[in-house]
Design an enzyme around this catalytic site. Structure first.
Site, PDB file in Angstrom:
ATOM      1  N   ASN A 172       0.846  -1.195   0.000  1.00  0.00           N
ATOM      2  CA  ASN A 172       0.000   0.000   0.000  1.00  0.00           C
ATOM      3  C   ASN A 172       0.882   1.245   0.000  1.00  0.00           C
ATOM      4  O   ASN A 172       1.899   1.307   0.696  1.00  0.00           O
ATOM      5  CB  ASN A 172      -0.894   0.021   1.247  1.00  0.00           C
ATOM      6  CG  ASN A 172      -1.789   1.247   1.274  1.00  0.00           C
ATOM      7  OD1 ASN A 172      -2.804   1.305   0.594  1.00  0.00           O
ATOM      8  ND2 ASN A 172      -1.410   2.250   2.053  1.00  0.00           N
ATOM      9  N   TYR A 176       0.888  10.372   4.359  1.00  0.00           N
ATOM     10  CA  TYR A 176       0.459  10.748   5.702  1.00  0.00           C
ATOM     11  C   TYR A 176       1.490  11.715   6.275  1.00  0.00           C
ATOM     12  O   TYR A 176       2.695  11.486   6.151  1.00  0.00           O
ATOM     13  CB  TYR A 176       0.360   9.514   6.617  1.00  0.00           C
ATOM     14  CG  TYR A 176      -0.247   8.297   5.961  1.00  0.00           C
ATOM     15  CD1 TYR A 176      -1.564   8.322   5.499  1.00  0.00           C
ATOM     16  CD2 TYR A 176       0.492   7.128   5.786  1.00  0.00           C
ATOM     17  CE1 TYR A 176      -2.117   7.201   4.889  1.00  0.00           C
ATOM     18  CE2 TYR A 176      -0.050   6.008   5.186  1.00  0.00           C
ATOM     19  CZ  TYR A 176      -1.358   6.049   4.734  1.00  0.00           C
ATOM     20  OH  TYR A 176      -1.908   4.948   4.119  1.00  0.00           O
ATOM     21  N   ARG A 177       1.019  12.755   6.918  1.00  0.00           N
ATOM     22  CA  ARG A 177       1.969  13.710   7.486  1.00  0.00           C
ATOM     23  C   ARG A 177       2.674  13.089   8.689  1.00  0.00           C
ATOM     24  O   ARG A 177       2.111  12.227   9.383  1.00  0.00           O
ATOM     25  CB  ARG A 177       1.259  15.006   7.862  1.00  0.00           C
ATOM     26  CG  ARG A 177       0.422  14.941   9.116  1.00  0.00           C
ATOM     27  CD  ARG A 177      -0.331  16.245   9.326  1.00  0.00           C
ATOM     28  NE  ARG A 177      -0.901  16.318  10.664  1.00  0.00           N
ATOM     29  CZ  ARG A 177      -1.810  17.205  11.031  1.00  0.00           C
ATOM     30  NH1 ARG A 177      -2.266  18.080  10.154  1.00  0.00           N
ATOM     31  NH2 ARG A 177      -2.260  17.231  12.273  1.00  0.00           N
ATOM     32  N   ARG A 189       0.798   9.970  11.226  1.00  0.00           N
ATOM     33  CA  ARG A 189      -0.610  10.354  11.376  1.00  0.00           C
ATOM     34  C   ARG A 189      -1.444   9.760  10.237  1.00  0.00           C
ATOM     35  O   ARG A 189      -1.705  10.379   9.218  1.00  0.00           O
ATOM     36  CB  ARG A 189      -0.764  11.875  11.392  1.00  0.00           C
ATOM     37  CG  ARG A 189      -2.150  12.298  11.837  1.00  0.00           C
ATOM     38  CD  ARG A 189      -2.396  13.771  11.666  1.00  0.00           C
ATOM     39  NE  ARG A 189      -3.642  14.163  12.292  1.00  0.00           N
ATOM     40  CZ  ARG A 189      -4.841  13.946  11.767  1.00  0.00           C
ATOM     41  NH1 ARG A 189      -4.951  13.342  10.607  1.00  0.00           N
ATOM     42  NH2 ARG A 189      -5.929  14.325  12.411  1.00  0.00           N
ATOM     43  N   LEU A 191      -5.162   7.955   9.378  1.00  0.00           N
ATOM     44  CA  LEU A 191      -6.512   7.758   9.886  1.00  0.00           C
ATOM     45  C   LEU A 191      -6.879   6.282   9.808  1.00  0.00           C
ATOM     46  O   LEU A 191      -6.342   5.527   9.003  1.00  0.00           O
ATOM     47  CB  LEU A 191      -7.503   8.610   9.109  1.00  0.00           C
ATOM     48  CG  LEU A 191      -7.209  10.117   9.130  1.00  0.00           C
ATOM     49  CD1 LEU A 191      -8.268  10.878   8.357  1.00  0.00           C
ATOM     50  CD2 LEU A 191      -7.119  10.631  10.563  1.00  0.00           C
ATOM     51  N   ARG A 194      -7.466   4.399   6.475  1.00  0.00           N
ATOM     52  CA  ARG A 194      -6.460   4.463   5.415  1.00  0.00           C
ATOM     53  C   ARG A 194      -5.673   3.151   5.339  1.00  0.00           C
ATOM     54  O   ARG A 194      -5.547   2.407   6.314  1.00  0.00           O
ATOM     55  CB  ARG A 194      -5.513   5.639   5.654  1.00  0.00           C
ATOM     56  CG  ARG A 194      -6.191   6.993   5.678  1.00  0.00           C
ATOM     57  CD  ARG A 194      -6.737   7.388   4.317  1.00  0.00           C
ATOM     58  NE  ARG A 194      -5.688   7.561   3.335  1.00  0.00           N
ATOM     59  CZ  ARG A 194      -5.020   8.697   3.146  1.00  0.00           C
ATOM     60  NH1 ARG A 194      -5.307   9.769   3.891  1.00  0.00           N
ATOM     61  NH2 ARG A 194      -4.091   8.778   2.213  1.00  0.00           N
ATOM     62  N   GLY A 195      -5.115   2.889   4.154  1.00  0.00           N
ATOM     63  CA  GLY A 195      -4.474   1.606   3.908  1.00  0.00           C
ATOM     64  C   GLY A 195      -3.350   1.276   4.864  1.00  0.00           C
ATOM     65  O   GLY A 195      -3.217   0.136   5.323  1.00  0.00           O
ATOM     66  N   GLU A 238      -0.707   0.773  -7.001  1.00  0.00           N
ATOM     67  CA  GLU A 238      -0.324   2.150  -7.315  1.00  0.00           C
ATOM     68  C   GLU A 238       0.937   2.188  -8.170  1.00  0.00           C
ATOM     69  O   GLU A 238       1.080   3.048  -9.042  1.00  0.00           O
ATOM     70  CB  GLU A 238      -0.110   2.948  -6.030  1.00  0.00           C
ATOM     71  CG  GLU A 238      -1.375   3.270  -5.259  1.00  0.00           C
ATOM     72  CD  GLU A 238      -1.724   2.254  -4.188  1.00  0.00           C
ATOM     73  OE1 GLU A 238      -2.583   2.534  -3.348  1.00  0.00           O
ATOM     74  OE2 GLU A 238      -1.124   1.156  -4.206  1.00  0.00           O
ATOM     75  N   ASP A 287      -3.681  23.238   9.173  1.00  0.00           N
ATOM     76  CA  ASP A 287      -4.036  22.248   8.167  1.00  0.00           C
ATOM     77  C   ASP A 287      -4.838  22.859   7.033  1.00  0.00           C
ATOM     78  O   ASP A 287      -5.084  24.064   7.000  1.00  0.00           O
ATOM     79  CB  ASP A 287      -4.799  21.087   8.814  1.00  0.00           C
ATOM     80  CG  ASP A 287      -4.596  19.795   8.051  1.00  0.00           C
ATOM     81  OD1 ASP A 287      -5.435  19.488   7.191  1.00  0.00           O
ATOM     82  OD2 ASP A 287      -3.597  19.100   8.298  1.00  0.00           O
TER      83      ASP A 287
END
Length: 488
Positions: A172, A176-177, A189, A191, A194-195, A238, A287
């Site tokens: 995957n 991500y920040r 970070r 969520l 998310r993969g 991807e 953000d």
């Protein structure tokens, strides 16, 4: 035109006047944000800061600061060509059975091309020309941006995070920040949906207590970066999609310390692990909402090794109130989304994510309405069909005589075709972006759908208004006389 790596893209942008080299020393602390923000709002070029204050590694900013540069990064010559990429993804997501032998033969080249774009694993790669390990690992040597005055620490923003779940062959890729909290530690970070987070959760279930391997690629080629933020079908990796965009297979190399495969031409690679249970408070950070987010706890990524090219380039960005790079990406990827949605809902004429809506929080849909309740079916479909729209708070649906990208048109439709009680759909307790502090519970909130279509029998008992239309003959006559009137 396709680009093999980030440096090839930089050269291509520079040849087109789409990149500016900045030789005046500019600090990664606040100053780069100010320069990039002004440049983006002026629709200016990508910026290569060659002398960041206190560092000898150049910083690339505002790379995707216009929709045209996003299109270039995806191998397209214009934003209009992004629709063709969307059509390809729509076909791959929901391939139709051939209507006959001739149709089957016509589709064969597409499948052959997809199969031929499987990633290519190489033994030696430029991303591993220099290897830094153990106690020598020091993230403070990288010119990581400190974007806003209230940010708690430097923030890695364009890191392409590579993970693999224990039951999966496919890796995957996610962006991500990552908050820097030490010389070799960042907060990841991601969520929960998310993969990367899903891979980590599955790993902890199957291998409790064992470190979870992670790699982060910085400065990958543009097709790979953009492939990570595009709605690629689950059957297509991807990396393979990036190969389709680029026109040649994505070259990967195995990490030095784990089995993950990373882009061979990337500028910088971070290798390491997440130790289950090691968490840290992340934030606050300015953000894409235009606000500082609240502090929340996320896993800690321990960097065990940094590999990089000779004289690497650090790719960075900032997020803030639109317009920012995520908003511009949203504008460009909007053109990819339209054919995918139309494949599932042919009645959709256009789909628009206004950049003022923080990339994805509001959507406007125009459609050819065919029966009572049709608009509500479409709005519910938008929320559920693509995971990119699970956080869209407001969906406005109106008829195809309205320009979805013209607020004058949309507001006219809302104020003349809607009854607030009858035509508003409210859904409670749905997934909401954790950065959305307006929701009553973190990560859980409501959504609103606005049906601004003409109402059919069964939706209203009243005679529906007729739109005023000018007399065409009179319009033509006044066109002919206009110059004689002396008004302009």
């Amino acid at each position: 035109m396709q680009y093999r790596d980030l440096r090839d893209f930089i050269r291509g942008l520079e040849q087109r006047g789409e990149l500016k080299r900045i030789q005046v020393p500019i600090s990664p602390v606040l100053e780069m944000t100010e320069v990039c923000d002004r440049t983006l709002r002026a629709k200016g070029p990508a910026l290569l800061f060659e002398k960041p204050t206190g560092f000898d590694i150049p910083v690339l900013g505002n790379l995707f600061g216009t929709p045209e540069r996003v299109a270039m990064g995806m191998g397209a010559e214009s934003t209009e060509e992004l629709r063709e990429i969307g059509k390809l993804l729509a076909f791959l997501k929901e391939p139709e059975p051939p209507k006959g032998l001739k149709d089957a033969w016509s589709k064969l080249p597409i499948f052959k091309k997809v199969v031929s774009m499987a990633p290519k694993v190489v033994k030696d790669a430029v991303c591993q020309e220099i290897v830094v390990e153990g106690d020598d690992v020091d993230l403070s040597q990288l010119p990581i941006q400190h974007c806003w005055p209230g940010d708690v620490a430097p923030l890695i923003t364009w890191g392409l995070t590579v993970t693999r779940g224990p039951n999966k062959d496919r890796q995957n890729l996610g962006i991500y920040r990552q908050q820097v909290i030490g010389r070799n530690k960042v907060i990841m970070r991601w969520l929960s949906h998310r993969g990367g987070a899903l891979d980590y959760r599955e790993w902890c279930q199957k291998h409790p207590g064992q470190p979870f391997p992670v790699a982060v690629a910085l400065g990958a080629d543009p097709a790979t970066i953009l492939g990570a933020v595009t709605p690629v079908p689950d059957t297509l990796s991807e990396y393979a999609f990036a190969g389709l965009l680029r026109g040649n297979r994505t070259e990967l190399v195995k990490c030095r310390g784990n089995d993950l495969q990373v882009p061979a031409t990337a500028e910088i690679i971070l290798e390491g692990v997440i130790h289950p249970g090691e968490m840290a408070p992340e934030g606050p950070y300015g953000d894409h909402t235009g606000y500082y987010n609240e502090v929340d706890s996320f896993p800690v990524f321990t960097v065990e090794r940094i590999t990089h090219r000779q004289k690497p380039i650090y790719h960075s960005t900032y997020t803030g109130r639109p317009p920012d790079e995520p908003a511009i990406l949203g504008v460009a990827l909007n053109e990819v989304f339209v054919p995918i949605l139309q494949k599932q809902f042919p009645e959709i004429v256009d789909f628009y994510l206004p950049p003022e809506g923080c990339s994805y929080r509001m959507a406007v849909v125009t459609m050819k309405k065919q029966y009572p309740g049709h608009a509500k079916r479409v709005m519910l479909g938008v929320w559920s069909f693509l995971r990119q729209f699970m956080y869209t708070k407001f969906v406005i649906v109106t008829d195809d005589d309205i320009n979805a990208r013209d607020w004058n048109d949309v507001i006219w439709a809302i104020t003349t075709r809607m009854d607030p009680k009858r035509d508003t759909v409210m859904i409670d307790n749905t997934p909401i972006d954790y950065l959305d502090f307006a929701s009553p519970v973190s990560g859980l909130g409501s959504k609103m759908g606005l049906d601004a279509t003409h109402k059919w029998p069964g939706e209203t008992t009243r005679e529906w208004g007729r739109v005023i239309v000018k007399d065409e003959a009179v319009t033509r006559r006044i066109d002919e006389l206009w110059d004689q009137l002396g008004i302009d």
